[in-house]
Design a protein around this motif. Structure first.
Motif, PDB file in Angstrom:
ATOM      1  N   HIS A  18       0.978  -1.332  -0.003  1.00  0.00           N
ATOM      2  CA  HIS A  18       0.077  -0.070  -0.031  1.00  0.00           C
ATOM      3  C   HIS A  18       0.829   1.402   0.110  1.00  0.00           C
ATOM      4  N   GLY A  19       0.046   2.565  -0.122  1.00  0.00           N
ATOM      5  CA  GLY A  19       0.857   3.615  -0.363  1.00  0.00           C
ATOM      6  C   GLY A  19       0.818   4.238   1.226  1.00  0.00           C
ATOM      7  N   PHE A  20       1.250   5.633   1.122  1.00  0.00           N
ATOM      8  CA  PHE A  20       1.504   6.320   2.623  1.00  0.00           C
ATOM      9  C   PHE A  20       0.526   7.268   2.639  1.00  0.00           C
ATOM     10  N   PRO A  21       0.022   7.407   3.816  1.00  0.00           N
ATOM     11  CA  PRO A  21       0.110   6.741   4.984  1.00  0.00           C
ATOM     12  C   PRO A  21      -1.183   6.017   5.185  1.00  0.00           C
ATOM     13  N   GLY A  84       3.198  -2.528  -6.147  1.00  0.00           N
ATOM     14  CA  GLY A  84       3.214  -1.389  -5.096  1.00  0.00           C
ATOM     15  C   GLY A  84       2.592  -0.240  -5.586  1.00  0.00           C
ATOM     16  N   LEU A  85       1.773   0.429  -4.726  1.00  0.00           N
ATOM     17  CA  LEU A  85       1.355   1.776  -5.183  1.00  0.00           C
ATOM     18  C   LEU A  85       2.129   2.872  -4.400  1.00  0.00           C
ATOM     19  N   SER A  86       2.640   3.653  -5.163  1.00  0.00           N
ATOM     20  CA  SER A  86       3.408   4.745  -4.701  1.00  0.00           C
ATOM     21  C   SER A  86       4.512   4.485  -3.678  1.00  0.00           C
ATOM     22  N   MET A  87       4.466   4.876  -2.409  1.00  0.00           N
ATOM     23  CA  MET A  87       5.298   4.324  -1.523  1.00  0.00           C
ATOM     24  C   MET A  87       5.638   2.740  -1.580  1.00  0.00           C
ATOM     25  N   GLY A  88       4.426   2.182  -1.824  1.00  0.00           N
ATOM     26  CA  GLY A  88       4.566   0.487  -2.052  1.00  0.00           C
ATOM     27  C   GLY A  88       5.277   0.080  -3.311  1.00  0.00           C
ATOM     28  N   GLY A  89       5.185   1.277  -4.052  1.00  0.00           N
ATOM     29  CA  GLY A  89       6.329   1.233  -5.641  1.00  0.00           C
ATOM     30  C   GLY A  89       7.658   1.378  -5.199  1.00  0.00           C
ATOM     31  N   TYR A  90       7.899   2.293  -4.175  1.00  0.00           N
ATOM     32  CA  TYR A  90       9.464   2.572  -3.885  1.00  0.00           C
ATOM     33  C   TYR A  90       9.823   1.268  -3.226  1.00  0.00           C
ATOM     34  N   LEU A  91       9.091   0.460  -2.386  1.00  0.00           N
ATOM     35  CA  LEU A  91       9.501  -0.718  -1.554  1.00  0.00           C
ATOM     36  C   LEU A  91       9.821  -1.850  -2.945  1.00  0.00           C
ATOM     37  N   ASN A 123      10.715  19.692   2.737  1.00  0.00           N
ATOM     38  CA  ASN A 123       9.068  19.731   3.301  1.00  0.00           C
ATOM     39  C   ASN A 123       8.768  18.559   4.087  1.00  0.00           C
ATOM     40  N   ARG A 124       9.227  17.338   3.855  1.00  0.00           N
ATOM     41  CA  ARG A 124       8.911  16.140   4.522  1.00  0.00           C
ATOM     42  C   ARG A 124       9.681  16.126   6.160  1.00  0.00           C
ATOM     43  N   ILE A 125      10.800  16.612   5.971  1.00  0.00           N
ATOM     44  CA  ILE A 125      11.595  16.768   7.257  1.00  0.00           C
ATOM     45  C   ILE A 125      10.820  17.626   8.217  1.00  0.00           C
ATOM     46  N   VAL A 143      -2.966  18.713   4.146  1.00  0.00           N
ATOM     47  CA  VAL A 143      -2.106  19.250   2.738  1.00  0.00           C
ATOM     48  C   VAL A 143      -2.125  18.186   1.831  1.00  0.00           C
ATOM     49  N   MET A 144      -1.784  16.870   2.156  1.00  0.00           N
ATOM     50  CA  MET A 144      -1.804  15.737   1.514  1.00  0.00           C
ATOM     51  C   MET A 144      -3.148  15.330   0.791  1.00  0.00           C
ATOM     52  N   GLN A 145      -4.127  15.015   1.593  1.00  0.00           N
ATOM     53  CA  GLN A 145      -5.454  14.373   1.308  1.00  0.00           C
ATOM     54  C   GLN A 145      -5.965  15.284   0.119  1.00  0.00           C
ATOM     55  N   LYS A 147      -4.663  16.137  -2.797  1.00  0.00           N
ATOM     56  CA  LYS A 147      -3.852  15.493  -3.802  1.00  0.00           C
ATOM     57  C   LYS A 147      -4.032  14.143  -4.214  1.00  0.00           C
ATOM     58  N   LEU A 148      -4.552  13.271  -3.208  1.00  0.00           N
ATOM     59  CA  LEU A 148      -4.776  11.871  -3.410  1.00  0.00           C
ATOM     60  C   LEU A 148      -5.552  11.271  -4.498  1.00  0.00           C
ATOM     61  N   LEU A 149      -6.707  12.092  -4.584  1.00  0.00           N
ATOM     62  CA  LEU A 149      -7.927  11.644  -5.406  1.00  0.00           C
ATOM     63  C   LEU A 149      -8.151  12.613  -6.681  1.00  0.00           C
ATOM     64  N   GLY A 182      11.779   8.655   6.290  1.00  0.00           N
ATOM     65  CA  GLY A 182      12.342   7.537   5.392  1.00  0.00           C
ATOM     66  C   GLY A 182      12.290   7.840   4.020  1.00  0.00           C
ATOM     67  N   LEU A 183      11.267   8.421   3.556  1.00  0.00           N
ATOM     68  CA  LEU A 183      11.019   8.802   2.122  1.00  0.00           C
ATOM     69  C   LEU A 183      11.587  10.005   1.761  1.00  0.00           C
ATOM     70  N   ALA A 184      12.319  10.793   2.867  1.00  0.00           N
ATOM     71  CA  ALA A 184      12.921  12.233   2.201  1.00  0.00           C
ATOM     72  C   ALA A 184      14.485  11.490   1.895  1.00  0.00           C
ATOM     73  N   VAL A 209      -1.894  13.724  -9.635  1.00  0.00           N
ATOM     74  CA  VAL A 209      -0.984  15.047  -9.712  1.00  0.00           C
ATOM     75  C   VAL A 209       0.268  14.913  -8.793  1.00  0.00           C
ATOM     76  N   ILE A 210       0.493  13.574  -8.221  1.00  0.00           N
ATOM     77  CA  ILE A 210       1.651  13.394  -7.202  1.00  0.00           C
ATOM     78  C   ILE A 210       2.749  12.638  -8.078  1.00  0.00           C
ATOM     79  N   THR A 211       2.152  11.492  -8.996  1.00  0.00           N
ATOM     80  CA  THR A 211       3.074  10.801  -9.768  1.00  0.00           C
ATOM     81  C   THR A 211       2.490  10.893 -11.279  1.00  0.00           C
ATOM     82  N   GLY A 235      -7.151   9.658  -9.985  1.00  0.00           N
ATOM     83  CA  GLY A 235      -5.998  10.217  -9.616  1.00  0.00           C
ATOM     84  C   GLY A 235      -4.945   9.098  -9.029  1.00  0.00           C
ATOM     85  N   HIS A 236      -4.337   9.797  -7.921  1.00  0.00           N
ATOM     86  CA  HIS A 236      -3.265   8.789  -7.371  1.00  0.00           C
ATOM     87  C   HIS A 236      -3.741   7.683  -6.801  1.00  0.00           C
ATOM     88  N   MET A 237      -4.895   7.466  -6.731  1.00  0.00           N
ATOM     89  CA  MET A 237      -5.370   6.187  -6.117  1.00  0.00           C
ATOM     90  C   MET A 237      -5.900   5.304  -7.063  1.00  0.00           C
TER      91      MET A 237
END
Ligand code: MLT
Length: 259
Positions: A18-21, A84-91, A123-125, A143-145, A147-149, A182-184, A209-211, A235-237
């Protein structure tokens, strides 16, 4: 560490990260979608029903190793279809680089191979520091929500909007802060794309719009054996926003895999 998993069906194995968070519930439309496959969807460290750890940074490689430890604990030695989606894709890309023998195929949903820009990392830090000091994820999620949909989901699918909001709000502050750090600091994995030697599906929501689709297109150009699917009205999901077309694209990909 061993993760909590949803483990559905029997047959060749598909693992969905899954993606973050978020947590595994984002795959609700995929868990039962492909009879003849066993679908395993973990909750990553600190999310859903998986345990938190005290680490202040959850690196992408640590989170990916949790997934491999969990497959080991389930006695899964066969190569898997890893999505994997987004963060799941990084994994998934972390595993593709460091443990390619675990893969039968790769599915990268709404994700990217590159590292954070300096600004994104900073920004993440800042967000992680605010969450650590306040214990409150609310301002970060606000801020994040949005952008997800995609716009279709926001206008026509209040159920999906509520679901994703509730999932994000369940995420423990400690996990969100440690994951942000960790993502940063995750590595750029663009250079490994040409070395991926398993069939790969890249799937992205048209309105992500995120990826964005351009990012998916450039990843696809670098991977040797690749299929690219752009999913409308998402969108992102994409797997949650347009499960019908997402699942059809995945099914066609699964059918194309060598046996
Ligand atoms: C995700 O959906 O997992 C996040 O957008 C990943 C990120 O923030 O880089």
């Amino acid at each position: 560490m061993r993760l909590h998993v949803r483990d559905v069906g029997t047959g060749p194995i598909i693992v969905l990260l899954h993606g973050f968070p978020l947590d595994h519930t984002m795959w609700e439309h995929q868990l039962h979608a492909w009879p003849g496959f066993r679908v395993i969807a973990p909750d990553l460290r600190g999310y859903g029903r998986s345990d938190l750890t005290e680490d202040t940074v959850y690196t992408v490689d640590d989170l990916a190793d949790d997934v491999l430890d969990t497959l080991d604990a389930l006695d899964i030695t066969e190569p898997v279809v890893l999505g994997g989606l987004s963060m799941g894709g990084y994994l998934a890309l972390s595993i593709a680089e460091r443990r390619p023998e675990r893969l039968r195929a790769l599915m990268l949903f709404d994700t990217r191979a590159g590292a954070d820009s300096t600004e994104a990392a900073s920004n993440r830090i800042t967000a992680a520091e605010q969450i650590e000091s306040s214990g409150d994820t609310g301002p970060f999620l606000a801020v994040m929500q949005p952008k997800l949909l995609g716009p279709d989901t926001k206008s026509n699918r209040p159920d999906v909007v509520s679901q994703i909001t509730a999932t994000m709000q369940r995420a423990p502050a400690q996990a969100v802060a440690a994951t942000l750090l960790g993502l940063a600091t995750r590595p750029d994995r663009t250079l490994i794309l040409p070395q991926i030697c398993v069939p790969t599906l890249i799937l992205v929501g048209e309105d992500d719009v995120i990826t964005p689709p351009a990012e998916a297109q450039s990843m696809a150009e670098a991977i040797p054996d690749v299929t690219l699917a752009i999913i409308p009205e998402a969108g992102h999901m994409a797997p949650l926003e347009n499960p019908r077309l997402t699942n059809t694209a995945i099914e066609l990909f699964l059918q194309s895999l060598p046996t």
